[in-house]
Design an enzyme around this catalytic site. Structure first.
Site, short mmCIF file in Angstrom:
data_model
loop_
_atom_site.label_atom_id
_atom_site.label_comp_id
_atom_site.label_asym_id
_atom_site.label_seq_id
_atom_site.Cartn_x
_atom_site.Cartn_y
_atom_site.Cartn_z
N SER A 4 -2.40 29.44 46.94
CA SER A 4 -1.98 28.56 48.04
C SER A 4 -0.60 27.93 47.76
CB SER A 4 -3.00 27.44 48.22
OG SER A 4 -3.17 26.76 46.98
N LYS A 5 -0.17 27.96 46.50
CA LYS A 5 1.08 27.29 46.14
C LYS A 5 2.32 27.99 46.70
CE LYS A 5 -0.83 23.93 43.93
NZ LYS A 5 -0.75 22.55 44.42
#
Ligand code: PMP
Length: 344
Positions: free
Chosen positions: A47-48
């Protein structure tokens, strides 16, 4: 001439729009419908990627970053990888100050992605000039035109998820989502996603997952920073020993804590039952779901979304290593005996 080539222009065009997948077997006997948003489908496998893209593109819009600028952060984890990836495509230098506790594999991986990695001593206090926080701050001050991502204290972290993860979940569930269960580390994912979802429907329940050994749950309940809550734990990326400014505590309805051991076993169970090879915190969020189901939280018509933040390949020498599991004391003797019966 008609354009026949169906190719992305570069890897960054693949960030976001991750799939939502129904959980079938691991939720057998549970009350409700359960879906996982699988963030490992991002090109940097977590998700980063969303926050790296968003923060860097905001800095470009503001004219802070120009070709050849330097991007600085203090992480050996997923955020470091995502920043390195975005930096390559956009032509920036990526400098990461990491703790000497970081595994050799992680440091090699970041260097393979073109990052300059400063390994800083782990056992010094945060305000020691040798600490990775101080090294990053100093490099930022000394490097003209650089930006320091500072994910725990950067509001743009939350914005990234408000702009992408939230709308995607709303659209993918046709607005039928009733609960969101998500890990809280910096708090960016849960806060930004929830802000968007609650604007669409304020009745959606938001449940944060925290680790034993972290202060978040207690802070949410009392608004007091209680040092007694802090002790070492194994799950990486979940919980914190400080209060991150990137977390909107008011938007979260409830926090639930999970143990290192149960989260590790549950991560392995996700792989075996659903064929989804996910990271340690995915095991944590799934473990929280088990506890919530057990407590009778959900109705049969509820649509519950969980976020699986990253890919299992980053945990080969940890959760997915029998030796590591045994060293942590996560196997009882019976399980070890059972595991040893398996012949390869
Ligand atoms: N899982 C993993 C593996 C992470 O690296 C992080 C980020 N620290 C999280 C969950 C939590 O996400 P957030 O920082 O957005 O709260």
């Amino acid at each position: 001439m008609e354009q026949k080539i169906k190719a992305y222009n570069n890897i960054l065009e693949l960030v976001g729009n991750t799939p939502l997948v129904r959980l079938n077997k691991i939720t057998k006997g549970f009350t409700g419908n359960f879906f996982a948003k699988i963030e490992a489908f991002n090109p940097g496998h977590s998700s980063k990627d969303r926050i790296a893209m968003h923060i860097i593109e905001e800095a470009e819009r503001k004219g802070i970053l120009t070709p050849g600028s330097t991007i600085i952060e203090t992480t050996s984890g997923n955020t470091g990888f995502s920043i390195a990836m975005v930096s390559i495509i956009k032509g920036y230098s990526c400098v990461l100050a990491v703790s000497s506790k970081s595994s050799r594999d992680k440091i090699d991986m970041l260097r393979s992605m073109g990052a300059t990695v400063y390994v800083c001593p782990a056992h010094v206090s945060a305000d020691d000039p040798r600490s990775y926080y101080e090294v990053a701050k100093r490099l930022h001050q000394e490097t003209k035109g650089s930006i320091y991502i500072n994910q725990y204290f950067n509001e743009l972290n939350m914005d990234a998820h408000y702009a992408s993860t939230g709308p995607e979940i709303w659209e993918q569930t046709g607005g039928q989502i009733t609960h969101l269960v998500a890990c809280s580390g910096t708090g960016g994912t849960i806060s930004g996603t929830s802000r968007y979802l609650k604007e669409q429907n304020p009745n959606i329940k938001i449940i944060g997952v925290d680790a034993y050994g972290s202060v978040l749950k207690k802070y949410h309940e009392t608004r007091e920073f209680d040092r007694k809550e802090i002790y070492p734990y194994r799950i990486e990326g979940l919980g914190k020993n400080l209060i991150p400014a990137a977390t909107d505590f008011d938007i979260i309805d409830e926090f639930i804590k999970v143990t290192d051991s149960e989260s590790a076993h549950t991560a392995r169970e996700i792989a075996r039952t659903e064929g989804i090879f996910a990271g340690y915190t995915s095991g944590a969020v799934m473990q929280a779901l088990k506890q919530l189901n057990e407590a009778g939280t959900f109705k049969s018509t509820d649509n519950v979304v969980v976020i699986f933040p990253d890919h299992g390949s980053r945990y080969m020498s940890k959760v997915y290593s029998d030796k590591w599991m045994e060293d942590q004391g996560f196997f009882d003797t019976e399980t070890v005996a059972e595991a040893q019966k398996i012949q390869y």
